[in-house]
Design an enzyme around this catalytic site. Structure first.
Site, PDB file in Angstrom:
ATOM      1  N   TYR A  47       0.837  -1.203   0.000  1.00 15.10           N
ATOM      2  CA  TYR A  47       0.000   0.000   0.000  1.00 15.10           C
ATOM      3  C   TYR A  47       0.875   1.257   0.000  1.00 15.10           C
ATOM      4  CZ  TYR A  47      -3.772   3.165   1.480  1.00 15.10           C
ATOM      5  OH  TYR A  47      -4.675   4.193   1.577  1.00 15.10           O
ATOM      6  N   ASP A  48       1.793   1.350   0.993  1.00 17.48           N
ATOM      7  CA  ASP A  48       2.611   2.569   1.144  1.00 17.48           C
ATOM      8  C   ASP A  48       3.477   2.807  -0.097  1.00 17.48           C
ATOM      9  OD1 ASP A  48       1.696   1.885   3.634  1.00 17.48           O
ATOM     10  OD2 ASP A  48       3.590   2.174   4.672  1.00 17.48           O
ATOM     11  N   VAL A  59      -9.810   1.791  12.700  1.00 19.83           N
ATOM     12  CA  VAL A  59     -10.022   1.970  14.135  1.00 19.83           C
ATOM     13  C   VAL A  59     -11.365   2.631  14.485  1.00 19.83           C
ATOM     14  CG1 VAL A  59      -8.688   4.148  14.317  1.00 19.83           C
ATOM     15  CG2 VAL A  59      -8.881   2.626  16.278  1.00 19.83           C
ATOM     16  N   SER A 116     -14.254   2.770  12.794  1.00 17.15           N
ATOM     17  CA  SER A 116     -15.393   1.866  12.553  1.00 17.15           C
ATOM     18  C   SER A 116     -15.366   0.707  13.549  1.00 17.15           C
ATOM     19  CB  SER A 116     -15.404   1.383  11.106  1.00 17.15           C
ATOM     20  OG  SER A 116     -14.121   0.994  10.706  1.00 17.15           O
ATOM     21  N   ASN A 117     -14.174   0.176  13.852  1.00 14.77           N
ATOM     22  CA  ASN A 117     -14.093  -0.905  14.853  1.00 14.77           C
ATOM     23  C   ASN A 117     -14.665  -0.458  16.191  1.00 14.77           C
ATOM     24  OD1 ASN A 117     -12.921  -2.759  13.185  1.00 14.77           O
ATOM     25  ND2 ASN A 117     -11.005  -2.937  14.322  1.00 14.77           N
ATOM     26  N   PRO A 165       0.954   0.072  21.594  1.00 13.00           N
ATOM     27  CA  PRO A 165       0.848   0.444  22.998  1.00 13.00           C
ATOM     28  C   PRO A 165      -0.364   1.341  23.299  1.00 13.00           C
ATOM     29  CG  PRO A 165       2.467   1.824  21.906  1.00 13.00           C
ATOM     30  CD  PRO A 165       1.950   0.877  20.875  1.00 13.00           C
ATOM     31  N   THR A 197      -0.537   7.776  17.640  1.00 12.93           N
ATOM     32  CA  THR A 197      -1.537   8.814  17.361  1.00 12.93           C
ATOM     33  C   THR A 197      -2.002   8.779  15.903  1.00 12.93           C
ATOM     34  OG1 THR A 197       0.094  10.495  16.722  1.00 12.93           O
ATOM     35  CG2 THR A 197      -0.509  10.373  19.073  1.00 12.93           C
ATOM     36  N   PRO A 252       2.540   2.937  12.133  1.00 12.29           N
ATOM     37  CA  PRO A 252       3.133   4.247  12.400  1.00 12.29           C
ATOM     38  C   PRO A 252       2.827   4.734  13.821  1.00 12.29           C
ATOM     39  CG  PRO A 252       2.049   4.234  10.265  1.00 12.29           C
ATOM     40  CD  PRO A 252       1.678   2.955  10.944  1.00 12.29           C
TER      41      PRO A 252
HETATM   42  N1  LIG Z   1     -10.223   6.598   4.276  1.00  7.98           N
HETATM   43  C1  LIG Z   1      -9.002   6.971   4.579  1.00  7.98           C
HETATM   44  O1  LIG Z   1      -8.710   7.226   5.747  1.00  7.98           O
HETATM   45  C2  LIG Z   1      -7.960   7.133   3.526  1.00  7.98           C
HETATM   46  C3  LIG Z   1      -6.736   7.678   3.906  1.00  7.98           C
HETATM   47  C4  LIG Z   1      -5.757   7.847   2.933  1.00  7.98           C
HETATM   48  C5  LIG Z   1      -6.009   7.524   1.617  1.00  7.98           C
HETATM   49  N2  LIG Z   1      -7.210   7.015   1.284  1.00  7.98           N
HETATM   50  C6  LIG Z   1      -7.420   6.669  -0.122  1.00  7.98           C
HETATM   51  O2  LIG Z   1      -8.711   7.075  -0.553  1.00  7.98           O
HETATM   52  C7  LIG Z   1      -9.255   6.121  -1.455  1.00  7.98           C
HETATM   53  C8  LIG Z   1     -10.624   5.655  -0.987  1.00  7.98           C
HETATM   54  O3  LIG Z   1     -10.512   5.114   0.316  1.00  7.98           O
HETATM   55  P1  LIG Z   1     -11.800   4.612   1.115  1.00  7.98           P
HETATM   56  O4  LIG Z   1     -11.522   4.852   2.546  1.00  7.98           O
HETATM   57  O5  LIG Z   1     -13.015   5.169   0.496  1.00  7.98           O
HETATM   58  O6  LIG Z   1     -11.699   3.045   0.868  1.00  7.98           O
HETATM   59  P2  LIG Z   1     -12.771   1.973   0.365  1.00  7.98           P
HETATM   60  O7  LIG Z   1     -12.119   0.643   0.526  1.00  7.98           O
HETATM   61  O8  LIG Z   1     -14.087   2.194   1.017  1.00  7.98           O
HETATM   62  O9  LIG Z   1     -12.934   2.335  -1.177  1.00  7.98           O
HETATM   63  C9  LIG Z   1     -12.071   1.868  -2.188  1.00  7.98           C
HETATM   64  C10 LIG Z   1     -12.910   1.524  -3.407  1.00  7.98           C
HETATM   65  O10 LIG Z   1     -12.031   1.083  -4.457  1.00  7.98           O
HETATM   66  C11 LIG Z   1     -12.574  -0.104  -5.034  1.00  7.98           C
HETATM   67  N3  LIG Z   1     -11.465  -0.877  -5.608  1.00  7.98           N
HETATM   68  C12 LIG Z   1     -10.437  -1.477  -4.960  1.00  7.98           C
HETATM   69  N4  LIG Z   1      -9.610  -2.056  -5.844  1.00  7.98           N
HETATM   70  C13 LIG Z   1     -10.118  -1.809  -7.077  1.00  7.98           C
HETATM   71  C14 LIG Z   1      -9.728  -2.155  -8.398  1.00  7.98           C
HETATM   72  N5  LIG Z   1      -8.631  -2.886  -8.634  1.00  7.98           N
HETATM   73  N6  LIG Z   1     -10.493  -1.732  -9.430  1.00  7.98           N
HETATM   74  C15 LIG Z   1     -11.620  -1.012  -9.209  1.00  7.98           C
HETATM   75  N7  LIG Z   1     -12.043  -0.672  -7.991  1.00  7.98           N
HETATM   76  C16 LIG Z   1     -11.301  -1.056  -6.929  1.00  7.98           C
HETATM   77  C17 LIG Z   1     -13.267  -0.810  -3.876  1.00  7.98           C
HETATM   78  O11 LIG Z   1     -14.207  -1.769  -4.277  1.00  7.98           O
HETATM   79  C18 LIG Z   1     -13.896   0.377  -3.140  1.00  7.98           C
HETATM   80  O12 LIG Z   1     -15.157   0.700  -3.664  1.00  7.98           O
HETATM   81  C19 LIG Z   1      -8.220   5.012  -1.582  1.00  7.98           C
HETATM   82  O13 LIG Z   1      -7.422   5.273  -2.707  1.00  7.98           O
HETATM   83  C20 LIG Z   1      -7.382   5.161  -0.323  1.00  7.98           C
HETATM   84  O14 LIG Z   1      -6.070   4.706  -0.513  1.00  7.98           O
HETATM   85  C21 LIG Z   1      -8.192   6.795   2.203  1.00  7.98           C
HETATM   86  O1  LIG Z   2      -4.818   7.877   6.642  1.00 10.27           O
HETATM   87  C1  LIG Z   2      -4.018   7.206   6.034  1.00 10.27           C
HETATM   88  O2  LIG Z   2      -3.150   7.681   5.349  1.00 10.27           O
HETATM   89  C2  LIG Z   2      -4.120   5.693   6.099  1.00 10.27           C
HETATM   90  O3  LIG Z   2      -4.703   5.438   7.336  1.00 10.27           O
HETATM   91  C3  LIG Z   2      -5.221   4.230   7.608  1.00 10.27           C
HETATM   92  O4  LIG Z   2      -4.201   3.353   8.132  1.00 10.27           O
HETATM   93  P1  LIG Z   2      -4.090   3.307   9.698  1.00 10.27           P
HETATM   94  O5  LIG Z   2      -3.846   4.651  10.270  1.00 10.27           O
HETATM   95  O6  LIG Z   2      -3.145   2.244  10.100  1.00 10.27           O
HETATM   96  O7  LIG Z   2      -5.592   2.916  10.076  1.00 10.27           O
HETATM   97  P2  LIG Z   2      -6.295   2.037  11.145  1.00 10.27           P
HETATM   98  O8  LIG Z   2      -6.314   0.613  10.759  1.00 10.27           O
HETATM   99  O9  LIG Z   2      -7.582   2.710  11.398  1.00 10.27           O
HETATM  100  O10 LIG Z   2      -5.356   2.149  12.446  1.00 10.27           O
HETATM  101  C4  LIG Z   2      -5.167   3.358  13.138  1.00 10.27           C
HETATM  102  C5  LIG Z   2      -4.562   3.042  14.503  1.00 10.27           C
HETATM  103  O11 LIG Z   2      -5.551   2.409  15.282  1.00 10.27           O
HETATM  104  C6  LIG Z   2      -5.053   1.226  15.845  1.00 10.27           C
HETATM  105  N1  LIG Z   2      -6.189   0.284  15.965  1.00 10.27           N
HETATM  106  C7  LIG Z   2      -6.822  -0.208  14.871  1.00 10.27           C
HETATM  107  C8  LIG Z   2      -7.899  -1.036  14.994  1.00 10.27           C
HETATM  108  C9  LIG Z   2      -8.341  -1.395  16.280  1.00 10.27           C
HETATM  109  O12 LIG Z   2      -9.325  -2.146  16.467  1.00 10.27           O
HETATM  110  N2  LIG Z   2      -7.708  -0.877  17.343  1.00 10.27           N
HETATM  111  C10 LIG Z   2      -6.646  -0.043  17.227  1.00 10.27           C
HETATM  112  O13 LIG Z   2      -6.092   0.399  18.248  1.00 10.27           O
HETATM  113  C11 LIG Z   2      -3.938   0.772  14.935  1.00 10.27           C
HETATM  114  O14 LIG Z   2      -2.969   0.035  15.637  1.00 10.27           O
HETATM  115  C12 LIG Z   2      -3.378   2.103  14.463  1.00 10.27           C
HETATM  116  O15 LIG Z   2      -2.400   2.547  15.343  1.00 10.27           O
HETATM  117  C13 LIG Z   2      -6.018   3.694   6.456  1.00 10.27           C
HETATM  118  O16 LIG Z   2      -6.381   2.413   6.670  1.00 10.27           O
HETATM  119  C14 LIG Z   2      -5.343   3.835   5.142  1.00 10.27           C
HETATM  120  O17 LIG Z   2      -6.221   3.573   4.118  1.00 10.27           O
HETATM  121  C15 LIG Z   2      -4.946   5.237   4.959  1.00 10.27           C
HETATM  122  O18 LIG Z   2      -4.229   5.378   3.764  1.00 10.27           O
END
Ligand SMILES: NC(=O)c1ccc[n+]([C@@H]2O[C@H](COP(=O)([O-])OP(=O)(O)OC[C@H]3O[C@@H](n4cnc5c(N)ncnc54)[C@H](O)[C@@H]3O)[C@@H](O)[C@H]2O)c1
Ligand SMILES: O=C(O)[C@H]1O[C@H](OP(=O)(O)OP(=O)(O)OC[C@H]2O[C@@H](n3ccc(=O)[nH]c3=O)[C@H](O)[C@@H]2O)[C@H](O)[C@@H](O)[C@@H]1O
Length: 345
Positions: A175-176, A217, A219-220, A236, A240, A302
């Site tokens: 992803y990263d 996190v 939604s969980n 831990p 943040t 992170p």
């Molecule tokens: N939500 C966040 O916190 C967050 C943070 C940083 C970046 N983003 C970026 O924003 C975008 C949307 O994130 P989101 O939170 O809405 O996630 P999401 O998982 O709800 O949406 C992603 C969508 O992309 C579709 N998809 C995945 N792979 C595909 C493929 N190969 N072809 C066509 N469709 C595909 C999925 O079915 C889904 O509808 C992503 O690019 C994600 O990396 C989100």
């Molecule tokens: O904003 C971003 O750039 C990225 O952030 C998230 O990645 P992450 O921050 O790891 O998201 P979470 O899975 O929500 O985790 C956030 C923090 O919550 C913690 N966490 C997660 C789930 C849980 O049930 N409990 C909990 O403490 C994780 O350890 C982490 O430290 C998103 O999943 C990525 O799509 C996005 O690109």
């Protein structure tokens, strides 16, 4: 020559390609035809709602429904200005459009780690395909990159000029690193072919319509609080994140697309919380009787993340409006409806 990456104002020396003549051959003519890849997902579907509010926009969504759902778009299915295509962006797509919002990519760590090879293909081949489309039809393209390009950041808060601290061979790398290559491809197409590009570096976004079992996190914690299950803080708990409400995010993405700056630009809410603080807030607002349980973390998580949004303020006139304490109840109401859990009176 392109200017430095820190001010969000890259300029290519090449003129952008001319839009396809086919673009003008339609009988029904909206002013702007917009492709949203990943539009059936969480952020994508909110973006579609906002774009569809403008009667001059026609919106095409391409999505493979891996993490998204038709249900998120049900109010638009059958609308004359809306089209939904089941399509995987790792395959070429031929459509005549003026703008491309390229969001397609699984975003929750549990989903992007499920099939890492597919995740990197989506980021690399998918972005190449969308750039190829943008080049062919002369469309402007916006990539939703991520704060994960900063990895486990050694600079805090993170400005766009920070190059990051990413493990290239870890379980999050699909992803990263995938998003980092996607950013590289965007700039190479911009410099080499004059494509009009926009890059948003999105920081953790939350709100209604997130998958209930998405694994992220916020939604969980909300689902756990509503199901009377312990809130699982991964150790831990002092790590943040900075949480942005989805309507603020959509506003930022549209401003970036419509403005003159390529980015990359951080779009996120600088309000920073530890995961213990987030759990305590959810507990207080939703279910004061709930237990908070410490569980094992995943590799390369992170330790801190907070956007420096100086550029977004200056170049886009954007800053988030919704505080975490105001956004969480809006998401709670949506989760209650979908889980069928009424609020106790
Ligand atoms: N939500 C966040 O916190 C967050 C943070 C940083 C970046 N983003 C970026 O924003 C975008 C949307 O994130 P989101 O939170 O809405 O996630 P999401 O998982 O709800 O949406 C992603 C969508 O992309 C579709 N998809 C995945 N792979 C595909 C493929 N190969 N072809 C066509 N469709 C595909 C999925 O079915 C889904 O509808 C992503 O690019 C994600 O990396 C989100
Ligand atoms: O904003 C971003 O750039 C990225 O952030 C998230 O990645 P992450 O921050 O790891 O998201 P979470 O899975 O929500 O985790 C956030 C923090 O919550 C913690 N966490 C997660 C789930 C849980 O049930 N409990 C909990 O403490 C994780 O350890 C982490 O430290 C998103 O999943 C990525 O799509 C996005 O690109």
């Amino acid at each position: 020559m392109a200017s430095s990456a820190s001010n969000g104002e890259h300029k290519s020396t090449k003129p952008p390609p001319t839009p396809s003549p086919l673009r003008n051959s339609k009988f029904f003519q909206s002013n702007m035809r917009i492709l949203v890849t990943g539009g059936a997902g969480f952020i994508g579907s909110h973006l579609v709602d906002k774009l569809m509010e403008n009667e001059k926009n026609e919106v095409i969504v391409a999505d493979n429904y891996f993490t998204g759902s038709k249900d998120n778009l049900r109010k638009w299915i059958g609308h004359p200005r809306f089209e939904l295509i089941r399509h995987d962006v790792t395959e070429a797509l031929l459509v005549e459009v003026d703008q491309i919002y390229h969001l397609a990519c699984p975003a929750s760590p549990i989903f992007y780690k499920y099939n890492p090879v597919k995740t990197i293909k989506t980021n690399v081949i998918g972005t190449l395909n969308m750039l190829g489309l943008a080049k062919r039809v002369g469309a402007r393209i916006l990539l939703t990159s991520t704060s994960e390009v900063y990895g486990d950041p050694l600079v805090h808060p993170q400005p766009e000029s920070y190059w990051g601290n990413v493990n290239p061979i870890g379980v999050r790398s699909c992803y990263d690193e995938g998003k980092r290559v996607a950013e590289t491809l965007m700039f190479d197409y911009h410099r080499q072919h004059g494509i009009e590009i926009r890059i948003a570096r999105i920081f953790n976004t939350y709100g209604p319509r997130m998958n209930i079992d998405d694994g992220r996190v916020v939604s969980n914690f909300i689902a756990q609080a509503l199901r009377d299950e312990p809130l699982t803080v991964q150790s831990p708990g002092t790590q943040t994140r900075s949480f942005c409400y989805v309507s603020d995010m959509v506003d930022g993405l549209i401003r970036l697309m419509e403005g003159e700056n390529t980015g990359p630009i951080n779009i996120g809410n600088p309000g920073e919380f530890t995961m213990i603080e987030l759990a305590e807030t959810v507990k207080e607002l939703i279910n004061p009787g709930i237990e908070i349980k410490m569980v094992e973390n995943t590799p390369d998580d992170p330790r801190q993340r907070k956007p420096d949004i100086t550029n977004a303020k200056k170049l886009l006139g954007w800053e988030p409006k919704i505080k975490l304490r105001d956004g969480l109840p809006l998401m709670e109401a949506d989760f209650r409806l979908r889980l069928g859990v009424a609020k106790k009176v």
